[in-house]
Write an enzyme that holds these catalytic residues in place. Sequence first.
Site, PDB file in Angstrom:
ATOM      1  N   TYR A 185       0.298  10.679   2.536  1.00  0.00           N
ATOM      2  CA  TYR A 185       1.726  10.468   2.745  1.00  0.00           C
ATOM      3  C   TYR A 185       2.486  11.693   2.239  1.00  0.00           C
ATOM      4  CZ  TYR A 185       0.622   5.515   3.571  1.00  0.00           C
ATOM      5  OH  TYR A 185       0.108   4.326   4.056  1.00  0.00           O
TER       6      TYR A 185
ATOM      7  N   HIS B  52      -8.908   4.117   3.660  1.00  0.00           N
ATOM      8  CA  HIS B  52      -7.757   4.066   4.563  1.00  0.00           C
ATOM      9  C   HIS B  52      -8.163   3.734   5.995  1.00  0.00           C
ATOM     10  CE1 HIS B  52      -3.474   5.986   4.922  1.00  0.00           C
ATOM     11  NE2 HIS B  52      -3.554   4.829   5.535  1.00  0.00           N
TER      12      HIS B  52
ATOM     13  N   SER C  21       4.101  -2.588   7.830  1.00  0.00           N
ATOM     14  CA  SER C  21       5.133  -2.613   8.889  1.00  0.00           C
ATOM     15  C   SER C  21       5.615  -4.030   9.177  1.00  0.00           C
ATOM     16  CB  SER C  21       4.620  -1.951  10.167  1.00  0.00           C
ATOM     17  OG  SER C  21       4.350  -0.588   9.960  1.00  0.00           O
TER      18      SER C  21
ATOM     19  N   ARG D  61       8.646  -1.427  11.817  1.00  0.00           N
ATOM     20  CA  ARG D  61       9.040  -0.012  11.789  1.00  0.00           C
ATOM     21  C   ARG D  61      10.550   0.151  11.932  1.00  0.00           C
ATOM     22  NH1 ARG D  61       3.957   1.963  11.896  1.00  0.00           N
ATOM     23  NH2 ARG D  61       2.427   0.926  13.212  1.00  0.00           N
ATOM     24  N   GLY D  62      11.284  -0.754  11.269  1.00  0.00           N
ATOM     25  CA  GLY D  62      12.737  -0.677  11.244  1.00  0.00           C
ATOM     26  C   GLY D  62      13.443  -1.517  12.280  1.00  0.00           C
TER      27      GLY D  62
ATOM     28  N   PHE E 211      13.505  -4.719  12.625  1.00  0.00           N
ATOM     29  CA  PHE E 211      14.137  -5.880  12.019  1.00  0.00           C
ATOM     30  C   PHE E 211      15.024  -5.457  10.852  1.00  0.00           C
ATOM     31  CE2 PHE E 211      10.231  -8.002  13.788  1.00  0.00           C
ATOM     32  CZ  PHE E 211      10.896  -8.654  14.815  1.00  0.00           C
TER      33      PHE E 211
END
Length: 330
Positions: A58, A124, A203, A207-208, A210
């Site tokens: 990240y 991962h 998520s 991914r935004g 909601f």
Amino acid sequence: MTFKQVELGRTGIMVPQLAFGAMSFGGMFGPTDEETSHACLDAAVEAGITFWDTANIYGMGVSETVLGRYLADRKPDGIRIATKASIIPGPNRRIDNSYDYLRAELEQSLDRLGLDSVDLFYAHRHNQETPIENVAETMGRLIDEGLIRSYGLSEIAPYTLRRAHAVLPVAAVQNEYSLWTRLPELGLIQTCAELGTSFVAFSPVARGMFGEASVRREDMREGDFRLSNPRFTEPNFSQNLGKVAEFRAWCRARGWTVAGTALAWVMAQGDHVIPIPGTRTAAHLREWLDADRIELGPQEMAEIAEILPVGWAWGDRYGDHQTVSIERYC
């Protein structure tokens, strides 16, 4: 505020059922800065969201560094940290599940985090050429060495979980799950419940999608993952926006935030299901905080299902170029 505490797998480690994902601190969805990120973490601590998730890739260490500096500066109590390794990014992206690689990456992660060990360490992704039993044995060595307290797997199928768990109990599986990504309902959530493994839903606010404000493609920065994602490209995107608008209106009619309701729905799937939303800002984090007060009874669940029935989303959750190392089982 205190969110319900649940056990992480069968480790004895207690965590709030609502967690925090720190991927955005690495700039994955646009620029950020350490001051803003630390203010976001202040809001998380204030809200009792003390289970934080990051990864070595990240921002190529940026997210872990931000968390490490926060922990050193603020010294908050009761923080549980999860991190991940296995993905080697670049033009020839590959997955490495070997002991030597995972241990070396973990040591670097611990250095950035300023910790001697982490509560949870994920592979991962699973390299199909490496038997998952070998991965479980590697994780056992890391536990014996005192570098991690428990281990998890990400983006795997139920059969992979069973194989790994037979060698060494898996504390957590982290796969995508939300009101618009329902695949884990076809066996994975149930397998986790059967085995006593936590299911960590990444998520969970789509991914935004909601959020309190509608997502706009023109607000996405160059390099944003969503720009090439099938659900965010036309004609799918407009159709998805329309369905989310219906859900947003339903939430607001009840005085609930959209994000809080979406998270409450995920948590309602079982005490072993832990949503892990992410954000860059304290303001967006505070949109989640009614999640523990929203009670979704049979009537509310039925109404949500009518607005957003299983399979309502237009487009796949990933494009073909984004599916490398994702295990599919349905």
